[in-house]
Design a protein around this motif. Sequence first.
Motif, short mmCIF file in Angstrom:
data_model
loop_
_atom_site.label_atom_id
_atom_site.label_comp_id
_atom_site.label_asym_id
_atom_site.label_seq_id
_atom_site.Cartn_x
_atom_site.Cartn_y
_atom_site.Cartn_z
N SER A 179 36.90 -1.94 -5.27
CA SER A 179 38.27 -2.44 -5.46
C SER A 179 38.50 -3.76 -4.75
CB SER A 179 39.29 -1.40 -4.97
OG SER A 179 39.22 -0.23 -5.75
N ASN A 180 37.90 -3.92 -3.58
CA ASN A 180 38.04 -5.17 -2.83
C ASN A 180 37.40 -6.33 -3.61
OD1 ASN A 180 37.71 -5.82 0.77
ND2 ASN A 180 38.59 -7.07 -0.85
N VAL B 132 43.41 1.63 -4.70
CA VAL B 132 42.00 2.02 -4.84
C VAL B 132 41.93 2.92 -6.06
CG1 VAL B 132 40.03 3.14 -3.77
CG2 VAL B 132 41.65 1.90 -2.34
N SER C 189 46.32 7.45 -0.82
CA SER C 189 45.98 6.43 -1.81
C SER C 189 45.10 6.99 -2.93
CB SER C 189 45.25 5.26 -1.14
OG SER C 189 44.04 5.70 -0.53
N TYR D 104 36.30 2.62 -3.52
CA TYR D 104 36.81 2.19 -2.21
C TYR D 104 36.32 0.79 -1.86
CZ TYR D 104 37.24 2.30 2.96
OH TYR D 104 37.51 2.02 4.27
N GLY E 245 39.76 0.09 6.20
CA GLY E 245 39.36 -0.54 4.96
C GLY E 245 37.93 -1.01 5.08
N THR F 15 41.11 -4.10 0.96
CA THR F 15 41.58 -2.73 0.80
C THR F 15 42.01 -2.19 2.16
OG1 THR F 15 40.13 -2.33 -1.08
CG2 THR F 15 40.92 -0.40 0.11
N SER G 51 46.68 -1.18 -0.97
CA SER G 51 46.22 0.20 -0.94
C SER G 51 45.81 0.69 -2.33
CB SER G 51 47.32 1.12 -0.39
OG SER G 51 48.47 1.06 -1.21
#
Length: 435
Positions: A212-213, A389, A100, A209, A155, A309, A387
Amino acid sequence: MKSKLSHTSALTAAIVIGAGAIPASAQDFDWKAHEGDTVTFLANNNPIANAILKYTDDFEAKTGITLKVDSYQEQQMRQRLLTVLNARSDEVDVFMTLPSREGRQFAAAGWYADLTPFTQDSVALKYQYDDLGKALVDAATFDGTLTGIPLNIEGPVLYYRTDLFQSCDIQPPSSIADIEAAAEALKGCEAASGITPFASRGLKPALPYTFSNFLHNMGGEYMADGKSNLCSAEGKAALESYASLLRDYGPPGVVNYSFYQLTSLYREGRSAMSFQSSNEFPSVMEGGARLKDTAIIPLPAGDGGSHPTAIGWALAVSQFSENPDAAWYFIQWATSPQMQAKLALEGIAPPRASASDDEAYKAWLAEEPLRQEWQKALDDLAKNGTSEVGYPIVQNPESREYIGQAVDDILLGTATVEEACATADEQLNALIERE
């Protein structure tokens, strides 16, 4: 190139068994075929590699291959790997990779050996290649080249202290807004005095990482109509939310925090909420101090819903290895059903569908309620995850630097949200145009 959250159905499939026949070569597979050879493994010093390397003696006894391990913390590992691959050196045979993150870039550079022929012509009878999560295998495939074999599914999830929430009369967060409210309440609560209310990644290349969520849950996308989209209303809201949580409620020096610092802080009881990798679960629980006072949930939904994520590390063979056959034997051993069952018992979430039926694993989960919460959060990641990221481009690793810089500039007060996102969008659009 248009960015979109289209990975949900694929990640749901990550726990579905693919169809396929056992290659005829499996019938006469010889684990001792490369006895006397040496394989050099460049490892990321994270829980997955650490768990695998506990069984190095088993691998060497089974194959007669000597395993030479070169292990570093993640950023140093990446620097070492880039040096070796750029030089087209044969110093490394096998390395850990995040498809990713660098998958598109490394594939475009021709740095991965194609593992497809090995999976078709050189597999042991009990390897069960088609049991590996199809979505994770597909995510590691670029232009028909299989670049790596998945080691795990992971994640970021929210670890929080149930004892402190109870003592401070705080309800478990059910939205992103609730996290900030909980952090504010913890900051003013005597029972939580001296404890960091909220911690997450602040290290520039590492924070996408977790960021992004936030972005996806708040309705944002990295790209729209082929352009960088951080200055959208949703993008700016995500930047402000994440940066302000770290600025107002995070630990000193949080711009240097990645998984290692987060794990130590929470395990030692010095943070009340820690948004970090599900893969850190064994390390967080080391010593047992947090086993009875912790809850684990996915990041609560925002205005854009819930889009956790979900990614996985993989093992790859260098295109420049002089011993790819023996390297494949190491990968096959490390990702076998037998090894992944052992890793699952150490909290490494397996990418194999069969793991959910393993009696030892089910018994392990049943021993502790928190392990069941962890698995429930992982199930949510597999069902609803994306996925994405960083930017879905070849220069994904560089894109993460600009995302991280934007967050850190806001966090440190060197730029407003408007200024930070505008600078990032300009840099990222230049990067996109290079595709």
